[in-house]
Design a protein around this motif. Structure first.
Motif, PDB file in Angstrom:
ATOM      1  N   UNK A 297       0.790  -1.262  -0.036  1.00  0.00           N
ATOM      2  CA  UNK A 297       0.058   0.049   0.016  1.00  0.00           C
ATOM      3  C   UNK A 297       0.698   1.088  -0.034  1.00  0.00           C
ATOM      4  N   UNK A 298       1.928   1.127   0.770  1.00  0.00           N
ATOM      5  CA  UNK A 298       2.629   2.271   0.750  1.00  0.00           C
ATOM      6  C   UNK A 298       3.391   2.812  -0.380  1.00  0.00           C
ATOM      7  N   UNK A 299       3.842   1.608  -1.212  1.00  0.00           N
ATOM      8  CA  UNK A 299       4.441   1.781  -2.468  1.00  0.00           C
ATOM      9  C   UNK A 299       3.417   2.606  -3.590  1.00  0.00           C
ATOM     10  N   UNK A 300       2.196   1.962  -3.442  1.00  0.00           N
ATOM     11  CA  UNK A 300       1.286   2.557  -4.571  1.00  0.00           C
ATOM     12  C   UNK A 300       0.524   3.651  -4.111  1.00  0.00           C
ATOM     13  N   UNK A 301       0.793   4.424  -2.721  1.00  0.00           N
ATOM     14  CA  UNK A 301       0.519   5.515  -2.360  1.00  0.00           C
ATOM     15  C   UNK A 301       1.602   6.377  -3.000  1.00  0.00           C
ATOM     16  N   UNK A 302       2.613   5.901  -2.966  1.00  0.00           N
ATOM     17  CA  UNK A 302       3.862   6.637  -3.485  1.00  0.00           C
ATOM     18  C   UNK A 302       3.747   6.918  -5.045  1.00  0.00           C
ATOM     19  N   UNK A 303       3.111   6.123  -5.589  1.00  0.00           N
ATOM     20  CA  UNK A 303       2.724   6.449  -6.990  1.00  0.00           C
ATOM     21  C   UNK A 303       1.508   7.179  -7.357  1.00  0.00           C
TER      22      UNK A 303
END
Length: 362
Positions: A112-118
């Motif tokens: 989730x953290x990775x996709x929030x960063x995108x």
């Protein structure tokens, strides 16, 4: 989901061993002193059988070292998204083992953290929260800022734990669609229950936080995928479903093989171990503050452990006469020399060892 893996005979043998060592002299040292997750495939090199040895060496992968342990020791080995990962969690990623809830929560939190960063707004409900929502046993917390709610997100996802089986629910909020993934196959009756529970949750949530917008017109569906054919890979399937759904790569879910599942287990373990943690501000075994308590230092990493049976008794049971106290992770060379020096410089130790008696002795 912890299990006891030792039989009564082993327990008696260990107890005898510990008792017999109570009079040994204990020597201590006084020294103050993935590529993008879910987007690109992680390449994992197959391990040599020789690397799965108790002694290990400083170049051995930390995952393999933890997999080589004879049993779980409940030692914190990593910290991911603010959550401690234990050796038992990494060991649950071995082939034919059932994943722990911490593995699922930590890995999905990373995802989730990775996709929030995108640029997307993705919210993760941990397995307890999502399971309670589906079972209608939830409590909606007070929200101080009503200007932004969970239903303003693009995606909400979480693990639904049912009858010792992991399943996954992904909510595409703007599309008003629930995607339910059951590794063993989805049933209409179950999907109707989930849809009804989610509608009730949204209604209660909106009333609690005083959101005036209309209630969504939810519908539920599933995506074709390879079905689980064993009793232990449900958690691995759920992690794969989450990755592929968020990245939009759903076609490959129809061709998942046993080799893919083994690869995923190793990839998840390696990703979690990127948060490998050298605990110094607390006891490395129980992760609780050691200040003011009796303690003993490891002669190798020089971290201080509580002088209590839970924290050191198994390690003391394994030491030989006149041998320095050495913690479990140092016994398998979990920390290489460069890591130890770096961590000790970053976290200087100032807690002194107070006693050399055995825990429990007065």
């Amino acid at each position: 989901m912890d299990t006891c893996r030792d039989g009564e005979a082993d327990m008696n043998e260990n107890l005898t061993k510990v008792t017999s060592t109570m009079n040994k002299k204990v020597h201590t040292i006084e020294d103050d002193g993935i590529t993008k997750l879910g987007i690109n495939k992680i390449e994992v090199t197959a391990a040599s059988p020789n690397s799965f040895c108790a002694d290990g060496n400083e170049n051995t992968n930390p995952v393999e070292l933890l997999w080589s342990l004879g049993k779980d020791f409940y030692i914190p080995v990593a910290k991911v998204c603010g959550k401690l990962v234990m050796d038992e969690d990494i060991r649950s990623l071995r082939d034919k083992e059932c994943l722990t809830d911490r593995v699922l929560d930590c890995y999905l939190s990373q995802l989730v953290t990775v996709h929030n960063g995108l640029g997307r707004k993705v919210i993760y409900y941990n397995q307890t929260q999502m399971t309670n929502i589906i079972n209608c046993s939830y409590q909606i917390p007070e929200v101080s800022d009503c200007s932004e709610s969970d239903f303003d997100a693009d995606v909400i996802l979480g693990i639904y734990h049912r009858y010792y089986h992991w399943t996954l629910l992904i909510v595409e909020v703007k599309k008003e669609i629930l995607y339910f993934y059951n590794p063993c196959g989805e049933r209409k009756t179950e999907m109707r229950k989930i849809l009804s529970s989610w509608r009730k949750y949204e209604k209660d949530y909106r009333e609690k936080v005083n959101i005036q917008t209309k209630v969504s017109d939810w519908r539920i569906t599933s995506t074709p995928h390879t079905n689980q054919k064993d009793a232990f890979n449900c958690g691995v399937f759920c992690l794969m479903f989450a990755e592929k759904h968020l990245s939009g790569d759903l076609k490959c879910l129809m061709t998942v093989t046993s080799a893919d599942l083994k690869h995923m287990r190793k990839a998840v373990a390696l990703k979690l171990m990127e948060g490998k943690v050298f605990l110094t501000e607390c006891c490395p075994k129980c992760a609780k503050s050691i200040e003011g308590d009796e303690s003993i230092k490891c002669s190798t990493c020089r971290r201080s452990f509580h002088f209590k049976p839970f924290c050191i008794e198994e390690d003391l049971a394994d030491i030989k006469e006149a041998e320095h106290f050495k913690c479990r992770l140092c016994r398998i060379n979990f920390w290489n020399e460069e890591e130890s020096h770096y961590n000790l410089r970053k976290h200087p130790l100032k807690i002194s060892t107070r006693n050399k008696r055995r825990p429990g002795q007065r």
